[in-house]
Design an enzyme around this catalytic site. Structure first.
Site, short mmCIF file in Angstrom:
data_model
loop_
_atom_site.label_atom_id
_atom_site.label_comp_id
_atom_site.label_asym_id
_atom_site.label_seq_id
_atom_site.Cartn_x
_atom_site.Cartn_y
_atom_site.Cartn_z
N ARG A 1 112.55 15.04 52.80
CA ARG A 1 112.60 13.58 53.11
C ARG A 1 112.87 12.59 51.71
NH1 ARG A 1 110.66 8.96 51.34
NH2 ARG A 1 108.96 9.67 50.91
N HIS A 57 101.44 10.09 44.57
CA HIS A 57 102.82 10.38 44.83
C HIS A 57 103.59 9.89 43.32
CE1 HIS A 57 106.59 10.26 47.88
NE2 HIS A 57 106.92 9.65 46.74
N HIS A 97 106.78 10.15 40.83
CA HIS A 97 108.19 10.45 40.35
C HIS A 97 108.01 10.70 39.11
CE1 HIS A 97 110.43 9.44 44.33
NE2 HIS A 97 109.41 9.12 44.58
N CYS A 136 119.11 9.73 42.14
CA CYS A 136 120.78 10.13 41.88
C CYS A 136 120.68 10.33 40.45
CB CYS A 136 121.47 8.75 42.44
SG CYS A 136 122.87 8.94 41.53
N ASN A 168 111.11 13.31 42.66
CA ASN A 168 109.68 13.47 42.64
C ASN A 168 109.13 14.72 41.54
OD1 ASN A 168 110.48 12.70 45.45
ND2 ASN A 168 108.37 12.00 45.37
P1 HMG Z 1 116.34 -4.84 59.79
O1 HMG Z 1 117.68 -5.06 59.37
O2 HMG Z 1 115.45 -6.09 59.20
O3 HMG Z 1 115.83 -4.46 61.21
O4 HMG Z 1 115.91 -3.50 59.13
P2 HMG Z 1 115.62 -5.33 62.44
O5 HMG Z 1 114.31 -5.23 62.80
O6 HMG Z 1 116.11 -6.89 62.13
O7 HMG Z 1 116.45 -4.71 63.57
C1 HMG Z 1 117.82 -4.76 63.35
C2 HMG Z 1 118.47 -3.70 64.22
O8 HMG Z 1 118.25 -2.34 63.74
C3 HMG Z 1 118.25 -3.62 65.65
O9 HMG Z 1 119.32 -3.41 66.32
C4 HMG Z 1 116.90 -2.55 65.71
O10 HMG Z 1 117.04 -2.04 67.15
C5 HMG Z 1 117.55 -1.75 64.73
P3 HMG Z 1 119.99 -4.48 67.26
O11 HMG Z 1 119.14 -5.06 68.31
O12 HMG Z 1 120.75 -5.45 66.25
O13 HMG Z 1 121.13 -3.81 67.82
N1 HMG Z 1 116.65 -1.08 64.28
C6 HMG Z 1 116.53 0.49 64.40
N2 HMG Z 1 117.24 1.41 64.78
C7 HMG Z 1 116.80 2.62 64.70
N3 HMG Z 1 115.59 3.16 64.17
C8 HMG Z 1 114.65 2.01 63.70
C9 HMG Z 1 115.21 0.65 63.88
N4 HMG Z 1 114.44 -0.46 63.36
C10 HMG Z 1 115.29 -1.32 63.74
N5 HMG Z 1 113.70 2.61 63.25
C11 HMG Z 1 114.28 -1.77 58.78
C12 HMG Z 1 114.22 -3.15 58.89
C13 HMG Z 1 112.71 -1.60 58.40
C14 HMG Z 1 114.47 -1.12 60.04
C15 HMG Z 1 114.93 -1.40 57.81
O14 HMG Z 1 114.81 -1.93 56.51
C16 HMG Z 1 115.04 0.19 57.50
O15 HMG Z 1 115.38 1.15 58.15
N6 HMG Z 1 114.41 0.47 56.30
C17 HMG Z 1 114.04 1.83 55.59
C18 HMG Z 1 114.15 1.81 54.28
C19 HMG Z 1 113.79 3.35 53.97
O16 HMG Z 1 113.58 4.32 54.64
N7 HMG Z 1 113.49 3.61 52.61
C20 HMG Z 1 113.13 4.77 52.17
C21 HMG Z 1 111.65 5.37 52.48
S1 HMG Z 1 110.44 4.40 51.48
C22 HMG Z 1 110.46 5.44 49.99
O17 HMG Z 1 111.06 6.40 49.74
C23 HMG Z 1 109.20 5.31 49.03
C24 HMG Z 1 108.14 6.27 49.09
O18 HMG Z 1 108.74 7.77 48.99
C25 HMG Z 1 106.94 6.35 48.42
C26 HMG Z 1 107.15 5.76 46.86
O19 HMG Z 1 107.92 6.72 46.03
O20 HMG Z 1 107.11 4.74 46.61
C27 HMG Z 1 107.83 6.66 50.67
MG MG Z 2 108.94 8.60 46.93
#
Ligand code: HMG
Ligand code: MG
Length: 299
Positions: free
Chosen positions: A14, A207, A209, A240, A249
């Site tokens: 992931r 967690h 990095h 990257c 990580n």
């Molecule tokens: P948004 O653009 O604000 O979405 O994104 P929204 O709520 O306004 O919805 C817009 C459209 O997206 C809608 O469709 C929703 O249905 C669709 P429409 O009605 O316009 O056709 N939608 C989705 N579709 C599929 N799956 C979903 C979903 N949600 C909405 N789940 C959102 C808000 C949260 C969705 C977006 O910002 C997002 O997906 N962000 C994810 C970012 C991410 O994955 N980042 C990496 C993980 S975090 C990380 O790596 C850190 C960690 O490792 C710890 C650390 O190291 O610190 C965990």
């Molecule tokens: Mg992370």
């Protein structure tokens, strides 16, 4: 003293693959996860049910998750940002999820398109519904130590959001040093402040990095404090090589080498793990940054 056993929470498939430029074929991802599970990693974070445009690398979650049907889904947590993501995950039989908050406003905006509090409000029904369904919930907290836009993060800000995540009902928290700027003294200060705020160490994971080469030292500080859940990424995947703010990580191999050297049990077979990471590095076409993996490679 140090714990007798540590649970390694493997995040390579992931956190690692979400940062790769190339989109890895779904079949390779499935083989990667199976090999990690076979190497004895008790928990392998499999994918994310986020918006496919935000993280195209993990847009194949619907195809991937069913390929893991022979593994216990309690071992395969998935990231879920909102109810749409929860619906997708539950439909496929996911039994363990993670929401992901931020200690800083800048990263909440960049990662979730929300303020910190708006993001927490988005998670509230996700956590409540997951708990009703008997699904275990991890709460990630990013930027616990420093943030690329805001600089050092005050301990009190991190503690505040940790408390909110626990109050929502998260079973466990993972303290994220997203850009790898933490140092061991800062880790100790944060863990102590969390205890003072009523958060038991048993509910905390770390967690790290490895951007500044501090991940192992930070882990050791956390172990001394009593933490027994440590996140790591096979081969140190992630980040990257051209991006300045973050690398991968902590490499799982480096972590296992240290833990086994300390006499701490993990259940991981280091030989099978390094073979898996070497295979993945080959598939990605670039060498792993893990020092232990390189030291143990014979070719
Ligand atoms: P948004 O653009 O604000 O979405 O994104 P929204 O709520 O306004 O919805 C817009 C459209 O997206 C809608 O469709 C929703 O249905 C669709 P429409 O009605 O316009 O056709 N939608 C989705 N579709 C599929 N799956 C979903 C979903 N949600 C909405 N789940 C959102 C808000 C949260 C969705 C977006 O910002 C997002 O997906 N962000 C994810 C970012 C991410 O994955 N980042 C990496 C993980 S975090 C990380 O790596 C850190 C960690 O490792 C710890 C650390 O190291 O610190 C965990
Ligand atoms: Mg992370």
């Amino acid at each position: 003293g140090l714990p007798a056993r540590v649970t390694i929470h493997e995040v390579g498939p992931r956190d690692g693959l979400q940062n790769e430029k190339a989109v890895v074929p779904t079949g390779i991802k499935a083989e990667f996860i199976h090999r990690l599970a076979d190497a004895g990693l008790p928990v392998v974070e499999a994918t994310s049910f986020v918006h496919p445009k935000w993280v195209p690398q993990l847009a194949d979650a619907e195809t991937l998750f069913p390929l893991l049907g022979d593994l216990d889904p309690h071992r395969l947590p998935v990231l879920v940002p909102n109810e749409r993501g929860l619906d997708r995950a539950l439909a496929l039989g996911a039994r363990r999820i993670a929401v992901f908050a931020s200690a800083t406003e800048s990263f909440a905006k960049a990662n979730l398109n929300r303020t910190v509090d708006e993001a927490l409000a988005m998670f509230a029904p996700v956590v409540a519904r997951a708990k009703d369904a008997g699904v275990q919930v991890r709460g990630y907290l990013s930027m616990c130590f420093g943030d690329p836009w805001e600089g050092p993060v005050p301990v009190a800000a991190t503690v505040r959001v940790c408390r909110e995540l626990l109050d929502l009902g998260c079973d466990e928290l993972s303290l994220g040093d997203t850009i790898g700027v933490a140092t061991p003294g800062h880790v100790q200060r944060l863990l102590t402040a969390l205890n003072e705020a009523g958060v038991p160490t048993s509910r905390l994971g770390v967690h790290f990095h490895d951007t500044y080469g501090q991940a192992l030292a930070n882990t050791f500080a956390a172990l001394q404090h009593g933490v027994t859940t440590v996140d790591a990424s096979a081969g140190g995947l992630g980040g990257c090589p051209y991006a300045k703010s973050a690398t991968g990580n902590l490499a799982t191999e480096d972590l296992v080498w240290m833990l086994h050297g300390l006499g701490i049990e993990t259940g991981v077979d280091l030989g099978r793990l390094t073979a898996t990471s070497a295979w993945m590095a080959e598939a990605l076409g670039r060498p792993s940054p893990s020092r232990t993996l390189r030291a143990l490679s014979h070719d």
